[in-house]
Design an enzyme around this catalytic site. Structure first.
Site, PDB file in Angstrom:
ATOM      1  N   GLU A 105       0.784  -1.067   0.135  1.00  0.00           N
ATOM      2  CA  GLU A 105      -0.011   0.025   0.055  1.00  0.00           C
ATOM      3  C   GLU A 105       0.902   1.104  -0.200  1.00  0.00           C
ATOM      4  O   GLU A 105       0.458   2.311  -0.564  1.00  0.00           O
ATOM      5  CB  GLU A 105      -0.793   0.191   1.233  1.00  0.00           C
ATOM      6  CG  GLU A 105      -2.035  -0.939   1.170  1.00  0.00           C
ATOM      7  CD  GLU A 105      -2.416  -1.386   2.577  1.00  0.00           C
ATOM      8  OE1 GLU A 105      -3.540  -2.072   2.654  1.00  0.00           O
ATOM      9  OE2 GLU A 105      -1.966  -0.883   3.638  1.00  0.00           O
ATOM     10  N   THR A 113      -6.104  -0.376   2.909  1.00  0.00           N
ATOM     11  CA  THR A 113      -7.284  -1.566   2.079  1.00  0.00           C
ATOM     12  C   THR A 113      -8.091  -1.833   3.364  1.00  0.00           C
ATOM     13  O   THR A 113      -7.558  -2.044   4.458  1.00  0.00           O
ATOM     14  CB  THR A 113      -6.636  -2.561   1.476  1.00  0.00           C
ATOM     15  OG1 THR A 113      -5.552  -3.211   2.270  1.00  0.00           O
ATOM     16  CG2 THR A 113      -5.572  -1.861   0.290  1.00  0.00           C
ATOM     17  N   LYS A 121     -14.264  -2.431   7.291  1.00  0.00           N
ATOM     18  CA  LYS A 121     -13.685  -3.091   8.550  1.00  0.00           C
ATOM     19  C   LYS A 121     -12.292  -3.203   7.711  1.00  0.00           C
ATOM     20  O   LYS A 121     -11.965  -3.732   6.930  1.00  0.00           O
ATOM     21  CB  LYS A 121     -14.397  -4.540   8.479  1.00  0.00           C
ATOM     22  CG  LYS A 121     -13.561  -5.531   9.444  1.00  0.00           C
ATOM     23  CD  LYS A 121     -14.192  -7.027   8.934  1.00  0.00           C
ATOM     24  CE  LYS A 121     -13.396  -8.124   9.767  1.00  0.00           C
ATOM     25  NZ  LYS A 121     -12.156  -8.467   9.423  1.00  0.00           N
ATOM     26  N   ASP A 122     -11.207  -2.885   9.274  1.00  0.00           N
ATOM     27  CA  ASP A 122      -9.861  -2.822   8.892  1.00  0.00           C
ATOM     28  C   ASP A 122      -9.294  -3.337  10.247  1.00  0.00           C
ATOM     29  O   ASP A 122      -9.965  -4.037  11.094  1.00  0.00           O
ATOM     30  CB  ASP A 122      -9.530  -1.646   8.354  1.00  0.00           C
ATOM     31  CG  ASP A 122      -9.112  -0.560   9.436  1.00  0.00           C
ATOM     32  OD1 ASP A 122      -9.681  -0.560  10.843  1.00  0.00           O
ATOM     33  OD2 ASP A 122      -8.494   0.544   9.457  1.00  0.00           O
ATOM     34  N   MET A 123      -7.969  -3.123  10.290  1.00  0.00           N
ATOM     35  CA  MET A 123      -7.015  -3.759  11.366  1.00  0.00           C
ATOM     36  C   MET A 123      -6.250  -2.679  12.164  1.00  0.00           C
ATOM     37  O   MET A 123      -5.356  -2.875  12.779  1.00  0.00           O
ATOM     38  CB  MET A 123      -6.263  -4.825  10.871  1.00  0.00           C
ATOM     39  CG  MET A 123      -7.125  -6.187  10.416  1.00  0.00           C
ATOM     40  SD  MET A 123      -5.907  -7.463   9.521  1.00  0.00           S
ATOM     41  CE  MET A 123      -5.002  -7.958  11.029  1.00  0.00           C
ATOM     42  N   GLU A 124      -6.495  -1.405  11.525  1.00  0.00           N
ATOM     43  CA  GLU A 124      -5.534  -0.157  12.131  1.00  0.00           C
ATOM     44  C   GLU A 124      -6.484   0.775  12.366  1.00  0.00           C
ATOM     45  O   GLU A 124      -6.046   1.625  13.599  1.00  0.00           O
ATOM     46  CB  GLU A 124      -4.701   0.289  11.166  1.00  0.00           C
ATOM     47  CG  GLU A 124      -3.552  -0.988  10.949  1.00  0.00           C
ATOM     48  CD  GLU A 124      -3.806  -1.815   9.873  1.00  0.00           C
ATOM     49  OE1 GLU A 124      -3.228  -3.163  10.098  1.00  0.00           O
ATOM     50  OE2 GLU A 124      -4.661  -1.724   9.110  1.00  0.00           O
ATOM     51  N   ASP A 172     -12.036  -6.325  -0.396  1.00  0.00           N
ATOM     52  CA  ASP A 172     -12.867  -7.939  -0.218  1.00  0.00           C
ATOM     53  C   ASP A 172     -14.093  -7.408   0.352  1.00  0.00           C
ATOM     54  O   ASP A 172     -14.431  -6.643   1.303  1.00  0.00           O
ATOM     55  CB  ASP A 172     -12.179  -8.733   0.806  1.00  0.00           C
ATOM     56  CG  ASP A 172     -11.711  -8.212   2.192  1.00  0.00           C
ATOM     57  OD1 ASP A 172     -12.665  -8.503   3.113  1.00  0.00           O
ATOM     58  OD2 ASP A 172     -10.463  -7.588   2.289  1.00  0.00           O
TER      59      ASP A 172
END
Length: 266
Positions: A37, A115, A198-201, A224
């Site tokens: 990214e 992303t 929805k993400d992780m950060e 996704d």
């Protein structure tokens, strides 16, 4: 060389001074989790990798920096895990990097770009770009009064009505957790958060930015469809490179719009 600005005596004064300042934004901190990214943006803005790190020598974090359209750009990528060699994704790396970067670089504005997964039930498609309105966690479940709200950790992104009007991006709420897949408990929490993305950060960056009252915006490109037909990991890997290019274009548009403007003009 761009020298750090003097920080007001309290976090609230700092946020107030930033939002109401009549001076144009001069320093942007981009927090981005994955090398795939980050590198298109490094190339786009012709950023240089820091040869003398502003961070402790023990951490793998990488800083790219340069001037683009009179803006000091600092792009921070958490680097590779020293033991396993994979991108240091997730909330722990994001919060540590955000904290250290604010302390070292004193940005006017933070952009968390990356992303993300999204929900077709909320109108999302692969390649869509979202400007996030608010961030929350979906995997910090603490079913005790008040602690439950702390676990969700709801934070508002900087309001940017003119940016929303100018750029053809969707707007949605973001839910953050430390797993790529989604358990039934996570799904229930994400629905409770009314999240589209929805993400992780993101919520981890928002937590630290809010702590120090640094304005923050969140740009997320969809790799996704969480409620789609394909397995999340398969679809994510299949679309990562293409969607990273869309993210690159989106962040460029955002920074082009920001150039020459004050926070309150966004």
């Amino acid at each position: 060389m761009v020298l750090p600005k003097e920080i007001p005596s309290s976090a609230e004064e700092y946020l107030d001074s930033q939002i109401h300042s009549k001076l144009p934004i001069s320093s942007i901190l981009i927090i981005i989790a994955m090398q795939t990214e980050a590198l298109p943006l490094v190339e786009k803005f012709q950023l240089s990798e820091d040869q003398k790190s502003v961070f402790p020598k023990e951490v793998p974090w990488v800083r790219y920096h340069g001037i683009y359209r009179n803006l000091q750009i600092n792009l921070i990528w958490p680097g590779k895990d020293s033991a396993l060699g994979v991108d240091s994704v997730g909330t722990i790396s994001a919060s540590l990097v955000t904290y250290a970067s604010i302390q070292a670089l004193h940005p006017d504005l933070i952009i968390n770009a990356g992303t993300a997964g999204a929900f077709k039930a909320k109108g999302a498609s692969i390649g869509d770009v979202f400007l996030v309105s608010e961030c929350a966690f979906h995997d910090r479940r603490i079913p005790i009064p008040v602690f439950d709200l702390y676990g969700v950790g709801l934070k508002q992104a900087l309001k940017t009505p003119n940016l929303h009007k100018e750029l053809d991006f969707k707007v949605g709420k973001l839910s953050t957790g430390d797993s790529l897949d989604m358990s039934m408990q996570d799904e229930a929490s994400i629905l409770a958060n009314d999240a589209t993305v929805k993400d992780m950060e993101g919520a981890a960056v928002a937590y630290v930015a809010d702590m120090f009252k640094v304005p923050a915006i969140f740009v997320k490109a969809v790799t996704d469809i969480v409620d789609g037909e394909k397995p999340t990991a398969e679809e994510f890997l299949q679309n990562l490179a293409t969607v990273s290019a869309a993210l690159d274009q989106a962040v460029t548009q955002v920074i082009d719009f920001i150039s020459g403007k004050c926070i309150h003009e966004l």
